[in-house]
Design a protein around this motif. Structure first.
Motif, short mmCIF file in Angstrom:
data_model
loop_
_atom_site.label_atom_id
_atom_site.label_comp_id
_atom_site.label_asym_id
_atom_site.label_seq_id
_atom_site.Cartn_x
_atom_site.Cartn_y
_atom_site.Cartn_z
N LEU A 257 0.81 -1.09 0.03
CA LEU A 257 -0.11 0.16 0.10
C LEU A 257 0.79 1.41 0.02
CD1 LEU A 257 -3.13 -0.61 2.46
CD2 LEU A 257 -2.81 0.35 -0.08
N ILE A 258 1.88 1.25 1.06
CA ILE A 258 2.91 2.44 0.89
C ILE A 258 3.68 2.64 -0.21
CG2 ILE A 258 4.97 3.57 2.24
CD1 ILE A 258 3.84 2.03 4.55
N PHE A 259 4.07 1.48 -0.70
CA PHE A 259 4.76 1.47 -2.20
C PHE A 259 4.02 2.06 -3.43
CE2 PHE A 259 8.03 -0.77 -4.81
CZ PHE A 259 9.00 0.32 -4.51
N LEU A 260 2.47 1.51 -3.48
CA LEU A 260 1.90 2.03 -4.55
C LEU A 260 1.51 3.35 -4.37
CD1 LEU A 260 -1.06 -0.41 -5.13
CD2 LEU A 260 0.42 0.40 -6.72
N LYS A 261 1.19 3.94 -2.98
CA LYS A 261 1.07 5.45 -2.79
C LYS A 261 2.30 6.32 -3.13
CE LYS A 261 -0.57 8.12 1.05
NZ LYS A 261 0.68 8.72 1.69
N GLY A 262 3.59 5.65 -3.09
CA GLY A 262 4.51 6.54 -3.22
C GLY A 262 4.73 6.55 -4.84
N ALA A 263 4.50 5.43 -5.55
CA ALA A 263 4.53 5.37 -7.05
C ALA A 263 3.45 6.48 -7.60
CB ALA A 263 4.24 3.84 -7.63
N VAL A 264 2.30 6.30 -7.09
CA VAL A 264 1.13 7.31 -7.78
C VAL A 264 1.77 8.85 -7.49
CG1 VAL A 264 -1.05 7.98 -7.46
CG2 VAL A 264 -0.69 5.72 -7.54
N ALA A 265 2.18 8.93 -6.45
CA ALA A 265 2.92 10.29 -6.07
C ALA A 265 3.71 10.68 -7.10
CB ALA A 265 3.19 10.49 -4.68
N ILE A 266 4.79 9.86 -7.18
CA ILE A 266 6.06 10.17 -8.53
C ILE A 266 5.25 10.44 -9.75
CG2 ILE A 266 7.69 9.04 -9.64
CD1 ILE A 266 8.91 7.73 -7.06
N TRP A 267 4.15 9.51 -10.31
CA TRP A 267 3.64 9.84 -11.39
C TRP A 267 2.98 10.84 -11.73
CZ3 TRP A 267 -1.93 8.78 -12.30
CH2 TRP A 267 -2.10 8.88 -13.67
N ARG A 268 2.48 11.38 -10.39
CA ARG A 268 1.50 12.80 -10.65
C ARG A 268 2.28 13.90 -10.45
NH1 ARG A 268 -3.65 11.99 -6.69
NH2 ARG A 268 -4.15 14.06 -7.59
N ARG A 269 3.76 13.52 -10.44
CA ARG A 269 4.46 14.87 -10.15
C ARG A 269 5.21 15.57 -11.55
NH1 ARG A 269 7.29 16.10 -5.28
NH2 ARG A 269 9.25 15.84 -5.92
N ALA A 270 5.10 16.71 -11.81
CA ALA A 270 5.74 17.23 -12.84
C ALA A 270 7.22 17.56 -12.32
CB ALA A 270 5.11 18.66 -13.05
N GLU A 271 8.09 17.75 -13.42
CA GLU A 271 9.51 17.74 -13.32
C GLU A 271 9.93 19.03 -12.42
OE1 GLU A 271 11.09 15.28 -13.85
OE2 GLU A 271 12.94 15.86 -13.40
N ALA A 272 9.06 20.03 -12.63
CA ALA A 272 9.54 21.31 -12.16
C ALA A 272 9.03 21.13 -10.50
CB ALA A 272 8.63 22.46 -12.53
N GLN A 273 8.05 20.72 -10.34
CA GLN A 273 7.69 20.48 -9.11
C GLN A 273 8.63 19.59 -8.16
OE1 GLN A 273 3.75 18.56 -9.36
NE2 GLN A 273 3.34 19.02 -7.05
#
Lengths: 312, 64
Positions: A257-273
């Motif tokens: 669950l934690i790993f998935l949450k982290g992967a979703v957070a990475i996917w949603r981020r833009a490079e500038a962010q």
């Protein structure tokens, strides 16, 4: 004698190799993961192994892993010399010659495979031989410089140790061993690509195709998410086999669950962010990925302990 | 050059030579330990002792 003296004086000036430099050729940090996962594979198997035989098996599995590291350093000396992170390795720094690294790698490969075969069985030795071949030839010589999928396929080499440990104990390869292999195999790409996102590496100058360079950082983020989703059923599936128990199932649920949450957070981020907060999310995900693997295998060990003590 | 004289080369390579020596001693110890473990595993085997082994002689028919 005169020749020898002249030679060694010249060599001493540029830094002669010590025993530690030959150990460094074996990539001791990678070996620690090999030792741990192979040990778990051997200990969770439903067969009692004599402690001396178990010790010998783990030692030579680790040495086989080290041998493939030495072969990798022999072949990749040109790339290692270009990249800052690897320029101080024994071969590019001039402490050990490429020929020495090659011969150490080949001899240790032969010794470790032969000793594992004699100590346990020839299936385990065969898988170890294939692992060395896979890492040194398939990954290092063929894939690393040819495709951005190098990490994905090369990850198989790091995934074999628990299967070798299992085969050393049981003499067979079963679904448990395959799932332990798959867990490390599918874990490797998100682990490395998270690192690639925040390590502004010089792979480009070394002409090594990394996904971040060939397909862009947004695609790398998407691939991390895809592989993390693929990892969840494998991790939970292992929980349904005979080697797992309540500790593993609980750990796998929480960790995934934690790993998935982290992967979703990475996917949603833009490079500038990501640049704005110095890749904090990516760094956290990478750090957690280390715990993720360690805790999954640790939980398998805990369940094996519970079974041994009759508590599960 | 007499063998007892310590050359600069010997001093510089002491660490490496010690490492190789310890590795070889360790390897010998492992082979010995492994041999002991393997023999212990096969504890039920019988050595040749110049007498018929009861375990391999066929059972005698009682003739009933």
């Amino acid at each position: 004698m005169t020749d020898l003296t002249t030679n060694t004086t010249a060599k001493a000036a540029e830094g002669e190799a010590g025993f530690g430099d030959y150990i460094a050729l074996l990539k001791p940090r990678v070996m620690s993961l090999v030792v741990f996962t192979a040990l778990v594979g051997l200990l969770v198997a439903p067969v009692q192994v004599d402690p001396m035989i178990a010790f010998t098996a783990i030692l030579f599995i680790a040495l086989g892993g080290g041998a493939s590291g030495a072969l990798n350093m022999w072949y990749d000396a040109d790339i290692d010399a270009v990249m800052r992170r690897t320029a101080r390795r024994p071969v590019p720094s001039g402490k050990v010659t490429a020929g020495e690294a090659l011969s150490l790698g080949l001899w240790l490969s032969a010794i470790s495979v032969a000793m594992l075969g004699l100590a346990t069985n020839w299936l385990a030795a065969g898988i170890l031989a294939f692992t060395i071949f896979f890492y040194a030839v398939v990954y290092t010589m063929w894939l690393k410089r040819a495709t951005p999928q190098n990490i994905v396929i090369g990850g198989a080499a790091g995934a074999f140790p628990p299967m070798i440990g299992w085969a050393a104990a049981t003499g067979t390869v079963s679904v448990e061993a395959v799932l332990m292999f798959a867990l490390i195999f599918i874990w490797t790409p998100p682990h490395f690509w998270a690192l690639a996102l925040f390590m502004k590496s010089d792979y480009h100058e070394a002409k090594v195709p990394m996904l971040t360079v060939t397909h862009g950082r947004a695609e790398t983020r998407r691939q991390i998410l895809i592989y993390t989703f693929a990892l969840v059923p494998v991790a939970l599936g292992l929980g349904l086999t005979s080697v797992a128990g309540p500790v593993y199932l609980a750990a796998a649920l929480v960790l995934n669950l934690i790993f998935l949450k982290g992967a979703v957070a990475i996917w949603r981020r833009a490079e500038a962010q990501a640049e704005a907060d110095a890749y904090a999310v990516e760094k956290r995900f990478f750090r957690f990925s280390l715990y993720y693997l360690f805790l999954h295998f640790g939980a398998l060990l805990a369940d094996a302990g519970l079974r041994t003590w009759g508590l599960a | 050059m007499p063998i007892t004289e310590t050359h600069d080369l010997h001093k510089r390579r002491f660490g490496r030579n010690l490492g190789v020596a310890l590795s070889l001693v360790g390897f010998a110890a492992i082979v010995f330990g492994l041999t002991v473990a393997k023999i212990r595993e096969g504890a039920s085997m019988e050595a040749f002792d110049h007498t018929p082994r009861v375990s391999i002689t066929p059972p005698v028919e009682t003739g009933q």
